[in-house]
Design a protein around this motif. Structure first.
Motif, PDB file in Angstrom:
ATOM      1  N   LYS A  83       0.811  -1.073   0.044  1.00 51.70           N
ATOM      2  CA  LYS A  83      -0.040  -0.089  -0.092  1.00 51.70           C
ATOM      3  C   LYS A  83       0.863   1.352   0.083  1.00 51.70           C
ATOM      4  O   LYS A  83       0.533   2.038  -0.727  1.00 51.70           O
ATOM      5  CB  LYS A  83      -0.814  -0.056   1.129  1.00 51.70           C
ATOM      6  CG  LYS A  83      -1.983   1.113   1.150  1.00 51.70           C
ATOM      7  CD  LYS A  83      -2.740   1.282   2.645  1.00 51.70           C
ATOM      8  CE  LYS A  83      -3.713   2.268   2.428  1.00 51.70           C
ATOM      9  NZ  LYS A  83      -3.506   3.481   2.250  1.00 51.70           N
ATOM     10  N   ILE A  85       3.989   1.499  -1.115  1.00 54.60           N
ATOM     11  CA  ILE A  85       4.395   1.588  -2.496  1.00 54.60           C
ATOM     12  C   ILE A  85       3.696   2.138  -3.600  1.00 54.60           C
ATOM     13  O   ILE A  85       3.765   3.052  -4.286  1.00 54.60           O
ATOM     14  CB  ILE A  85       5.084   0.427  -3.029  1.00 54.60           C
ATOM     15  CG1 ILE A  85       6.465   0.107  -2.061  1.00 54.60           C
ATOM     16  CG2 ILE A  85       5.386   0.244  -4.407  1.00 54.60           C
ATOM     17  CD1 ILE A  85       6.630  -1.550  -2.360  1.00 54.60           C
ATOM     18  N   LEU A  86       2.219   1.785  -3.494  1.00 54.41           N
ATOM     19  CA  LEU A  86       1.118   2.103  -4.379  1.00 54.41           C
ATOM     20  C   LEU A  86       1.016   3.556  -4.226  1.00 54.41           C
ATOM     21  O   LEU A  86       0.826   4.285  -5.041  1.00 54.41           O
ATOM     22  CB  LEU A  86      -0.027   1.523  -3.948  1.00 54.41           C
ATOM     23  CG  LEU A  86      -1.408   1.693  -4.649  1.00 54.41           C
ATOM     24  CD1 LEU A  86      -0.975   1.443  -6.490  1.00 54.41           C
ATOM     25  CD2 LEU A  86      -2.690   1.108  -4.287  1.00 54.41           C
ATOM     26  N   ASP A  87       0.867   4.042  -2.844  1.00 55.09           N
ATOM     27  CA  ASP A  87       0.507   5.418  -2.704  1.00 55.09           C
ATOM     28  C   ASP A  87       1.863   6.337  -3.179  1.00 55.09           C
ATOM     29  O   ASP A  87       1.290   7.248  -3.783  1.00 55.09           O
ATOM     30  CB  ASP A  87       0.389   5.695  -1.075  1.00 55.09           C
ATOM     31  CG  ASP A  87      -0.833   5.142  -0.714  1.00 55.09           C
ATOM     32  OD1 ASP A  87      -1.712   4.940  -1.326  1.00 55.09           O
ATOM     33  OD2 ASP A  87      -1.088   4.772   0.653  1.00 55.09           O
ATOM     34  N   LYS A  88       2.965   5.709  -3.138  1.00 57.01           N
ATOM     35  CA  LYS A  88       3.956   6.324  -3.668  1.00 57.01           C
ATOM     36  C   LYS A  88       3.737   6.783  -5.254  1.00 57.01           C
ATOM     37  O   LYS A  88       4.447   7.563  -5.612  1.00 57.01           O
ATOM     38  CB  LYS A  88       5.450   5.747  -2.984  1.00 57.01           C
ATOM     39  CG  LYS A  88       6.697   6.650  -3.313  1.00 57.01           C
ATOM     40  CD  LYS A  88       7.955   6.009  -2.734  1.00 57.01           C
ATOM     41  CE  LYS A  88       8.946   6.608  -2.739  1.00 57.01           C
ATOM     42  NZ  LYS A  88      10.196   5.954  -2.332  1.00 57.01           N
ATOM     43  N   LEU A  89       3.649   5.622  -5.671  1.00 59.32           N
ATOM     44  CA  LEU A  89       3.682   5.534  -7.249  1.00 59.32           C
ATOM     45  C   LEU A  89       2.525   6.509  -7.608  1.00 59.32           C
ATOM     46  O   LEU A  89       2.725   7.187  -8.738  1.00 59.32           O
ATOM     47  CB  LEU A  89       3.454   4.209  -7.640  1.00 59.32           C
ATOM     48  CG  LEU A  89       4.509   3.131  -7.476  1.00 59.32           C
ATOM     49  CD1 LEU A  89       4.251   1.685  -7.949  1.00 59.32           C
ATOM     50  CD2 LEU A  89       5.691   3.640  -8.506  1.00 59.32           C
ATOM     51  N   LYS A  90       1.268   6.498  -7.051  1.00 57.47           N
ATOM     52  CA  LYS A  90       0.370   7.398  -7.351  1.00 57.47           C
ATOM     53  C   LYS A  90       0.650   8.910  -7.021  1.00 57.47           C
ATOM     54  O   LYS A  90      -0.022   9.728  -7.991  1.00 57.47           O
ATOM     55  CB  LYS A  90      -0.826   7.070  -6.484  1.00 57.47           C
ATOM     56  CG  LYS A  90      -1.756   5.907  -7.001  1.00 57.47           C
ATOM     57  CD  LYS A  90      -2.962   5.892  -5.978  1.00 57.47           C
ATOM     58  CE  LYS A  90      -3.620   4.582  -6.277  1.00 57.47           C
ATOM     59  NZ  LYS A  90      -4.932   4.296  -5.443  1.00 57.47           N
ATOM     60  N   LYS A  91       1.396   9.066  -6.159  1.00 59.71           N
ATOM     61  CA  LYS A  91       1.822  10.609  -5.981  1.00 59.71           C
ATOM     62  C   LYS A  91       3.144  11.063  -6.955  1.00 59.71           C
ATOM     63  O   LYS A  91       3.374  12.339  -7.067  1.00 59.71           O
ATOM     64  CB  LYS A  91       2.592  10.854  -4.580  1.00 59.71           C
ATOM     65  CG  LYS A  91       1.546  10.695  -3.652  1.00 59.71           C
ATOM     66  CD  LYS A  91       2.054  10.927  -2.346  1.00 59.71           C
ATOM     67  CE  LYS A  91       1.084  10.673  -1.325  1.00 59.71           C
ATOM     68  NZ  LYS A  91       1.629  10.776   0.134  1.00 59.71           N
ATOM     69  N   GLN A  92       3.594  10.093  -7.958  1.00 55.73           N
ATOM     70  CA  GLN A  92       4.733  10.649  -8.769  1.00 55.73           C
ATOM     71  C   GLN A  92       4.050  10.933 -10.164  1.00 55.73           C
ATOM     72  O   GLN A  92       2.976  10.998 -10.561  1.00 55.73           O
ATOM     73  CB  GLN A  92       5.409   9.366  -9.261  1.00 55.73           C
ATOM     74  CG  GLN A  92       6.160   8.876  -8.203  1.00 55.73           C
ATOM     75  CD  GLN A  92       7.137   7.548  -8.498  1.00 55.73           C
ATOM     76  OE1 GLN A  92       6.870   7.097  -9.656  1.00 55.73           O
ATOM     77  NE2 GLN A  92       8.244   7.288  -7.886  1.00 55.73           N
TER      78      GLN A  92
END
Length: 92
Positions: A83, A85-92
């Motif tokens: 989760k 990692i997913l949140d970090k990817l969404k913020k990119q």
């Protein structure tokens, strides 16, 4: 042949030490908790086979619970990392 005899002697010696340790533990329970000891001894004396079966099943059940708890914790931690990692990817 000498190695297998030596191995057997070591195994018997270890088993004997384990039995001695268990004997001391049982004697401690008898001294520290005499009522519990009397209850356990009475129940066991009434149905030793049934009690052996119950103890084995209960030990197996508790082992299975511990394993399941460990697996659940591990999976939960993996899900939390995923989760993040997913949140970090969404913020990119």
């Amino acid at each position: 042949m000498g190695i297998s005899v030596t191995s057997m002697v070591v195994q018997l010696w270890t088993s004997n030490n384990n039995l001695r340790d268990n004997d001391v533990k049982i004697r401690m329970v008898r001294l520290l908790y005499p009522k519990v000891w009397i209850d356990v001894d009475t129940v066991y004396s009434d149905a030793p086979e049934r009690i052996r079966f119950w103890v084995q099943n209960e030990e197996n059940r508790l082992i299975a619970i511990k394993k399941a708890e460990g697996n659940a914790k591990r999976i939960s931690e993996q899900a939390e990392r995923a989760k993040l990692i997913l949140d970090k990817l969404k913020k990119q």
